[in-house]
Write an enzyme that holds these catalytic residues in place. Structure first.
Site, mmCIF file in Angstrom:
data_model
loop_
_atom_site.group_PDB
_atom_site.id
_atom_site.type_symbol
_atom_site.label_atom_id
_atom_site.label_comp_id
_atom_site.label_asym_id
_atom_site.label_seq_id
_atom_site.Cartn_x
_atom_site.Cartn_y
_atom_site.Cartn_z
ATOM 1 N N ASP A 123 0.823 -1.207 0.000
ATOM 2 C CA ASP A 123 0.000 0.000 0.000
ATOM 3 C C ASP A 123 0.857 1.258 0.000
ATOM 4 O OD1 ASP A 123 -2.324 1.478 0.032
ATOM 5 O OD2 ASP A 123 -2.599 1.366 2.207
ATOM 6 N N CYS A 180 -25.872 -8.814 -7.689
ATOM 7 C CA CYS A 180 -25.807 -8.188 -6.355
ATOM 8 C C CYS A 180 -25.357 -6.724 -6.462
ATOM 9 C CB CYS A 180 -24.815 -8.982 -5.503
ATOM 10 S SG CYS A 180 -24.446 -8.226 -3.924
ATOM 11 N N CYS A 183 -23.269 -3.537 -1.928
ATOM 12 C CA CYS A 183 -22.270 -2.534 -1.517
ATOM 13 C C CYS A 183 -22.671 -1.142 -1.993
ATOM 14 C CB CYS A 183 -20.887 -2.903 -2.043
ATOM 15 S SG CYS A 183 -20.853 -3.291 -3.793
ATOM 16 N N CYS A 187 -23.402 1.992 0.644
ATOM 17 C CA CYS A 187 -22.479 3.137 0.743
ATOM 18 C C CYS A 187 -23.269 4.379 1.205
ATOM 19 C CB CYS A 187 -21.805 3.391 -0.604
ATOM 20 S SG CYS A 187 -20.797 4.882 -0.552
ATOM 21 N N CYS A 202 -16.072 9.639 -0.737
ATOM 22 C CA CYS A 202 -15.767 8.474 0.107
ATOM 23 C C CYS A 202 -15.360 8.897 1.524
ATOM 24 C CB CYS A 202 -14.660 7.654 -0.552
ATOM 25 S SG CYS A 202 -14.233 6.196 0.399
ATOM 26 N N CYS A 232 -13.787 3.619 6.608
ATOM 27 C CA CYS A 232 -15.195 3.207 6.493
ATOM 28 C C CYS A 232 -15.213 1.803 5.905
ATOM 29 C CB CYS A 232 -15.918 4.185 5.561
ATOM 30 S SG CYS A 232 -17.549 3.629 5.026
ATOM 31 N N CYS A 235 -18.997 -0.663 2.606
ATOM 32 C CA CYS A 235 -19.100 -1.421 1.353
ATOM 33 C C CYS A 235 -18.478 -2.808 1.476
ATOM 34 C CB CYS A 235 -18.493 -0.644 0.186
ATOM 35 S SG CYS A 235 -16.802 -0.136 0.434
ATOM 36 N N CYS A 239 -21.002 -6.981 1.974
ATOM 37 C CA CYS A 239 -20.689 -7.962 0.918
ATOM 38 C C CYS A 239 -20.854 -9.392 1.433
ATOM 39 C CB CYS A 239 -19.254 -7.749 0.423
ATOM 40 S SG CYS A 239 -18.801 -8.920 -0.868
#
Ligand code: B12
Ligand code: SF4
Ligand code: SF4
Length: 317
Positions: A123, A180, A183, A187, A202, A232, A235, A239
């Site tokens: 990351d 589906c 998510c 949100c 977001c 957060c 989402c 799932c």
């Protein structure tokens, strides 16, 4: 180079990674990222714009790069806060960049033995980790924009190793989102559209990345924050693939320390300077920084107090 891949798989398993996949470094990335930036979806993250040419061309990160190894590492699947104010699951424990980079250094050493040059990221690098993870057959990019795996869902970190070795590659798997849209519906700000997340909406962006002083969350974002202090997970919580058990036990370093689990919002708001540094030493939450974290805590405290007093006023006119 089958032996090199097998050696990396063996080492990765021993180091606690839950899966390893390989993609070609020159896999065509298309123009999704470019269009996303042109639309302004990166909000104030100007570094994404600056790094665009590098992100689209791994050769600029590591000349001679032939393969991209992507690894998954599980993080906690429940929120450990015992007080008001939620923290995203991935950030509950120790700084994962540190934890994972020492493991990646071990894998680098293993691959060097086979003559490879590597650069490793968790990351932290200019590489589209979800894109390569999907190419490497580890899962698919769901409508929540995340890598979703048939076993383990999306609750995992992605780590990447660019290498000059030509390793056997994996094939992408079909997308299993089907019809589906849980998510997208879950949100709180409508940030998701067909697998693309608009960072301007977001809450993860607003609670972690919006660190510039002039960046103030608009009223709709303030309202949607509810109890979120950092990040957060709405989402992901929604799932169905995340309700299945994880493939590996979670590393205890990634669990929330008791002092953070038990701290009230009032206590967090009072932390300043040296005490703030000490309280969050070694924590993933340091990314937001003292000012943004305090602003978010104040916002959710202030807004909930205002809501309570207006409800009381309505009851007692
Ligand atoms: C910037 C960033 C953010 C930003 C922007 C979010 C975003 N949508 O990109 C903010 C701060 C909002 C954010 C939030 C979160 N993030 Co973030 N984030 C990143 C980061 C650093 C870069 C992502 C990026 O470049 N985005 C721009 C998009 C457009 O590009 P992209 O990722 O390459 O993906 C697109 C294309 O590749 C294309 N694509 C996909 N497949 C294919 C196939 C083909 C053939 C083609 C042509 C194109 C294509 O579609 C993808 C989706 O739009 C990555 C780490 C990394 N270096 O990749 C972590 C990363 C994506 N984040 C991660 C996480 C965990 C989160 C949060 C869940 C954190 C939280 N709980 O608060 C949220 C989730 C928000 C969401 N639903 O996306 C993880 C995801 C793990 C996973 N299972 O997928 C990552 C990979 C970090 C890591 N190494 O673990 N994040
Ligand atoms: S992290 Fe939260 S605000 Fe961001 S896309 Fe997911 S549900 Fe929406
Ligand atoms: S909630 Fe449904 S649409 Fe969203 S990523 Fe999961 S399976 Fe896909």
């Amino acid at each position: 180079m089958r032996e090199a891949r097998q050696a990396a798989e063996y080492a990765a398993e021993a180091l606690g990674f839950s899966a390893l996949g390989v993609a070609r470094a020159d896999a065509p990335q298309g123009d999704t990222l470019k269009r996303w930036i042109e639309r302004g979806c990166h909000a104030g993250m100007n570094w994404l714009e600056r790094h665009l040419p590098v992100r689209l061309n791994p050769q600029l990160v590591l000349p001679g790069a032939r393969s991209v190894i992507i690894l998954t590492y599980e993080y906690p699947r429940s929120d450990a806060r015992q007080q008001r104010g939620t923290i995203a699951r991935y950030a509950q424990g120790e700084d994962y960049h540190k934890l994972l980079s020492s493991k990646l250094a071990d894998l680098d050493e293993t691959l060097s033995f086979y003559g490879g040059n590597q650069v490793c990221f968790s990351d932290s690098g200019p590489i589209s980790e979800r894109f390569f993870a999907a190419q490497a057959g580890l899962g698919w990019i769901g409508r929540n924009g995340l890598l979703v795996r048939p076993r383990g869902g999306s609750y995992c970190f992605l780590c990447s190793i660019l290498t000059t070795l030509e390793l056997p590659t994996d094939s992408p798997m079909p997308n299993r989102c089907g019809s589906c849209r849980r998510c997208e519906k879950a949100c709180p700000t409508g940030a998701l559209h067909e697998g693309s997340c608009d960072a301007r909406r977001c809450l993860s962006y607003w609670t972690i990345e919006a660190r510039k002083e002039e960046e103030e969350p608009p009223p709709n974002i303030r309202k949607a924050l509810m109890e979120r202090i950092f990040g957060c997970d709405a989402c992901q919580e929604s799932c169905p693939w995340n309700s299945l058990p994880p493939t590996r036990k979670v590393d205890p370093h990634l669990l929330m320390p008791a002092r953070l689990a038990q701290a009230t919002l009032g206590e967090l708001e009072l932390l300043e300077g040296e005490p703030w540094q000490r309280f969050f030493a070694g924590s993933s939450i340091r990314r937001a920084g003292e000012r943004l974290l305090r602003r978010t805590v104040r916002t959710i405290r202030g807004d909930s107090e205002a809501a309570t007093s207006s409800a009381l006023n309505k009851q007692n006119p």
